[in-house]
Design a protein around this motif. Sequence first.
Motif, PDB file in Angstrom:
ATOM      1  N   LYS A  97      31.085 -17.163  17.028  1.00 31.10           N
ATOM      2  CA  LYS A  97      32.059 -17.138  15.938  1.00 31.10           C
ATOM      3  C   LYS A  97      33.319 -16.353  16.292  1.00 31.10           C
ATOM      4  O   LYS A  97      34.416 -16.676  15.833  1.00 31.10           O
ATOM      5  CB  LYS A  97      31.410 -16.557  14.686  1.00 31.10           C
ATOM      6  CG  LYS A  97      30.305 -17.441  14.128  1.00 31.10           C
ATOM      7  CD  LYS A  97      29.638 -16.790  12.928  1.00 31.10           C
ATOM      8  CE  LYS A  97      28.470 -17.655  12.447  1.00 31.10           C
ATOM      9  NZ  LYS A  97      27.748 -17.012  11.329  1.00 31.10           N
ATOM     10  N   LEU A  98      33.172 -15.310  17.112  1.00 31.20           N
ATOM     11  CA  LEU A  98      34.343 -14.532  17.503  1.00 31.20           C
ATOM     12  C   LEU A  98      35.305 -15.381  18.322  1.00 31.20           C
ATOM     13  O   LEU A  98      36.518 -15.394  18.078  1.00 31.20           O
ATOM     14  CB  LEU A  98      33.912 -13.297  18.297  1.00 31.20           C
ATOM     15  CG  LEU A  98      35.037 -12.321  18.689  1.00 31.20           C
ATOM     16  CD1 LEU A  98      35.721 -11.769  17.442  1.00 31.20           C
ATOM     17  CD2 LEU A  98      34.498 -11.191  19.548  1.00 31.20           C
ATOM     18  N   ALA A 131      36.799 -18.195  16.129  1.00 31.14           N
ATOM     19  CA  ALA A 131      37.884 -17.690  15.276  1.00 31.14           C
ATOM     20  C   ALA A 131      39.172 -17.541  16.074  1.00 31.14           C
ATOM     21  O   ALA A 131      40.267 -17.840  15.577  1.00 31.14           O
ATOM     22  CB  ALA A 131      37.477 -16.340  14.672  1.00 31.14           C
ATOM     23  N   THR A 161      40.832 -14.534  11.891  1.00 36.24           N
ATOM     24  CA  THR A 161      39.899 -13.460  12.211  1.00 36.24           C
ATOM     25  C   THR A 161      38.468 -13.947  12.055  1.00 36.24           C
ATOM     26  O   THR A 161      38.202 -14.983  11.409  1.00 36.24           O
ATOM     27  CB  THR A 161      40.122 -12.255  11.289  1.00 36.24           C
ATOM     28  OG1 THR A 161      39.822 -12.648   9.940  1.00 36.24           O
ATOM     29  CG2 THR A 161      41.558 -11.766  11.364  1.00 36.24           C
ATOM     30  N   ARG A 162      37.524 -13.173  12.606  1.00 31.69           N
ATOM     31  CA  ARG A 162      36.113 -13.529  12.470  1.00 31.69           C
ATOM     32  C   ARG A 162      35.705 -13.474  11.001  1.00 31.69           C
ATOM     33  O   ARG A 162      34.935 -14.323  10.513  1.00 31.69           O
ATOM     34  CB  ARG A 162      35.241 -12.562  13.288  1.00 31.69           C
ATOM     35  CG  ARG A 162      33.777 -12.986  13.369  1.00 31.69           C
ATOM     36  CD  ARG A 162      32.946 -11.937  14.106  1.00 31.69           C
ATOM     37  NE  ARG A 162      31.587 -12.388  14.306  1.00 31.69           N
ATOM     38  CZ  ARG A 162      30.650 -12.440  13.361  1.00 31.69           C
ATOM     39  NH1 ARG A 162      30.952 -12.053  12.126  1.00 31.69           N
ATOM     40  NH2 ARG A 162      29.424 -12.865  13.642  1.00 31.69           N
ATOM     41  N   GLN A 163      36.249 -12.497  10.259  1.00 32.58           N
ATOM     42  CA  GLN A 163      35.947 -12.390   8.847  1.00 32.58           C
ATOM     43  C   GLN A 163      36.478 -13.599   8.074  1.00 32.58           C
ATOM     44  O   GLN A 163      35.822 -14.107   7.158  1.00 32.58           O
ATOM     45  CB  GLN A 163      36.550 -11.104   8.266  1.00 32.58           C
ATOM     46  CG  GLN A 163      35.925  -9.809   8.763  1.00 32.58           C
ATOM     47  CD  GLN A 163      36.433  -9.398  10.145  1.00 32.58           C
ATOM     48  OE1 GLN A 163      37.310 -10.066  10.711  1.00 32.58           O
ATOM     49  NE2 GLN A 163      35.884  -8.304  10.678  1.00 32.58           N
ATOM     50  N   GLY A 164      37.682 -14.056   8.489  1.00 34.91           N
ATOM     51  CA  GLY A 164      38.255 -15.237   7.847  1.00 34.91           C
ATOM     52  C   GLY A 164      37.410 -16.474   8.088  1.00 34.91           C
ATOM     53  O   GLY A 164      37.218 -17.305   7.184  1.00 34.91           O
ATOM     54  N   HIS A 211      34.178 -16.482   8.698  1.00 34.92           N
ATOM     55  CA  HIS A 211      32.933 -16.309   7.942  1.00 34.92           C
ATOM     56  C   HIS A 211      33.128 -16.725   6.476  1.00 34.92           C
ATOM     57  O   HIS A 211      32.272 -17.408   5.885  1.00 34.92           O
ATOM     58  CB  HIS A 211      32.464 -14.852   8.022  1.00 34.92           C
ATOM     59  CG  HIS A 211      31.226 -14.570   7.209  1.00 34.92           C
ATOM     60  ND1 HIS A 211      29.976 -15.013   7.588  1.00 34.92           N
ATOM     61  CD2 HIS A 211      31.070 -13.902   6.033  1.00 34.92           C
ATOM     62  CE1 HIS A 211      29.082 -14.640   6.671  1.00 34.92           C
ATOM     63  NE2 HIS A 211      29.727 -13.953   5.726  1.00 34.92           N
ATOM     64  N   LYS A 212      34.271 -16.319   5.896  1.00 37.07           N
ATOM     65  CA  LYS A 212      34.539 -16.657   4.498  1.00 37.07           C
ATOM     66  C   LYS A 212      34.683 -18.162   4.300  1.00 37.07           C
ATOM     67  O   LYS A 212      34.168 -18.732   3.330  1.00 37.07           O
ATOM     68  CB  LYS A 212      35.821 -15.951   4.030  1.00 37.07           C
ATOM     69  CG  LYS A 212      35.662 -14.447   3.837  1.00 37.07           C
ATOM     70  CD  LYS A 212      36.975 -13.838   3.369  1.00 37.07           C
ATOM     71  CE  LYS A 212      36.838 -12.320   3.195  1.00 37.07           C
ATOM     72  NZ  LYS A 212      38.113 -11.707   2.748  1.00 37.07           N
ATOM     73  N   LYS A 264      31.301 -19.877   4.583  1.00 38.84           N
ATOM     74  CA  LYS A 264      30.519 -19.633   3.360  1.00 38.84           C
ATOM     75  C   LYS A 264      31.028 -20.506   2.225  1.00 38.84           C
ATOM     76  O   LYS A 264      30.237 -21.057   1.445  1.00 38.84           O
ATOM     77  CB  LYS A 264      30.610 -18.155   2.984  1.00 38.84           C
ATOM     78  CG  LYS A 264      29.719 -17.754   1.821  1.00 38.84           C
ATOM     79  CD  LYS A 264      29.801 -16.263   1.586  1.00 38.84           C
ATOM     80  CE  LYS A 264      28.874 -15.863   0.408  1.00 38.84           C
ATOM     81  NZ  LYS A 264      28.934 -14.390   0.159  1.00 38.84           N
ATOM     82  N   SER A 308      25.337 -19.661   7.955  1.00 38.54           N
ATOM     83  CA  SER A 308      25.701 -18.243   8.042  1.00 38.54           C
ATOM     84  C   SER A 308      26.379 -17.933   9.341  1.00 38.54           C
ATOM     85  O   SER A 308      26.314 -18.682  10.285  1.00 38.54           O
ATOM     86  CB  SER A 308      24.445 -17.385   7.893  1.00 38.54           C
ATOM     87  OG  SER A 308      23.511 -17.726   8.883  1.00 38.54           O
TER      88      SER A 308
END
Length: 511
Positions: free
Chosen positions: A486-487, A490, A496-499, A501-502, A505, A511
Motif C-alpha cells: 500500500k505504501l 500510494a 498518502t498511505r492514509q489517503g 486507506h480511506k 475503506k 483492509s
Amino acid sequence: MDKIPALISRKRLANLKTRMEQVTAAWSAENYESYLEFYVKILPRLMSAERCTIYITELGTENICSKFGTGLAEKQIRPPREGSIAGRTISSGKGIIANDLDQRKGYHKLVEEETGYISRNMVCTPIKGATIVGITGAIQVINKEGGFTKEDLALLGEVASYLSLSIESAILNEEILKISSQLNQEVDRLDTGYFHDRLFIAESKAMREVMEMARLVSNTPVNVLIQGENGTGKELVARTIHQGSDRHSNAFIAVNCATIPEQLMESEFFGYEKGAFTGANRSRSGRFEEAGGGTLLLDEIADMPLAIQPKFLRALQEGEGTRLGGSKVIRYNFRLISATNKDLNAEVESGRFREDLFFRLFSVKITIPPLRERREDIIPMATAFLEDTCERFHKKLGGYSAEVLHLFMEYDWPGNVRQLHSEVERLVALTSENEKIQATTCSQEIAAGKRENPAERITSLAIPDQVKQLEIRLMEEALKKTRGNKLKAAALLGITRQGLHKKMKRYNLGS
C-alpha cells in the motif's frame, strides 16, 4: 474565458485582421524614409559639415537608435540617454552645441572606434512630436570647419520642425506592421489551435508535474526545450510559460520549422530588404524581430536544415543579425522556447543536428508524457472538449454513453490530445440534437481498441460515479503493480498511505 464572448472576440479579431491587412498593404514608409535620407544628404552641404545622423526614440521604450546617418548603412548606433549628446538632447528637449569633442571623453569616442569616423565638433537639436507627446528623436550634424554657431542650431531646429511628422510616420508605420503581424498570429492561433481558451487539464500526477515545472521556469530567463509526441500539447505548455513570464504583454511568435522550405528559412527568420530577391517588393521583418520583447517558439526544431543552423547559432550567441539583402545590424531581444517530438541527443549523434546549437538552445528540458501514460486526464479532457465543441457548433447533446467513455479509456491515443479533440468534434457532428453520443458513432480506430471486460465498464454517466469507478480501477492497478504494497501503491497514485486507506475503506476494497 466564457465561450460566447470568446466566439464574438474571434469574429471581431477576424474582421480586424482583414482591415489591418488592407491598411498594411496601403501603408508605406518609403516616401517618408526617402524624405529623411534626403535631409541626411543635404544638411551637411547646407551647413558646410561632414556628416549628419537622424535618431528616433523607439515607441513605448526609452531606447534611442539611428534611423539614417552618413556612412552608417552597415551599423546602427544606439546612444544611451546618459553620456551621449543625442541622449541628453532627447532627454532635455534642448539643443546642444559642442565644439570641443576632440578634447573630451564621451559616447562619441566609442562611436569613433566602431565606425572609424572622428568627431571634432557637433550640433544636435531635438525633434519634437507633432502628434505624439514628447520628443520623438534628434538631428545631429558633425564636423564643421571653425565650429558650429547659434545660427546653425536655429537652422537645424527649423529643419527639425519640418521633419517631426515624417519621423512619427516612420515610427508608426513600423509599429502598425508589427501589430498587424502579431494580430495575424493571434487570429491564426484562434482559428487553427485547439482549446486554447482553457487552462491545461492536468488531473494526472505526470501533467501536474509538467505544469509545475512550467510555472517555475516562467519567470526565470532561461531557454526551454519541450519534448513530447505530436499532439501532446507542447505549444500550450510554451504559451503557459510565456503567459507566466514578465514578457506576457509582448508577442508570442510560434514557428513550425518543419513547414518552412529550406530556401526560405533564412528570410523567414532574419527578414529581408526590398529588392533582396525577385518578388521582394517591400521590406519585411523576420521572426527574430517580430518576437522582440516577447517569446519565440521554434516547433519541430529537430527539422531545422543543417545549412541554416550555423547562422541561427550566431544569432543566438550574438543576439543580433541582418536582414537578407541588407547590411544594417539588428539587435534581437526574445526568449527562446524550442519543441520537438524527436530525441535531439540522437539527432546530434547522427549528425543531423549541430552539437553546439544543441547546447545553446536550452537550459531546462520539459518532457510531456503521451496521453496513454496519463489516462486520468482522458475523461476530464473529453468532457471539456465536448462542452467546447457543442458551444462552437451551436449544438446541444445529452453527453457520452458509458460505453463511449469506456472506449476512450481503453484506447491508446497515438495522436494524443489532438486526436482526442478531433474524435470529439467528429462525434458531435455525427450525433443528432439532444441525443447521447453512442459507441456506434466512434471511428473504427477507437472501436477496434475496445476490450470486452464488462466489469471495467463505466455504467453511469454521473460524474461522481465516473470518478468512483476511475479511482477504483487506478487503486486496483496500483496495488496489482506493487503486489499489494500500500505504501508503494500510494506513491504511484500520488497520495498518502492514509489517503489510500480511506479510499479503499470508502469503496469496500478490503483492509
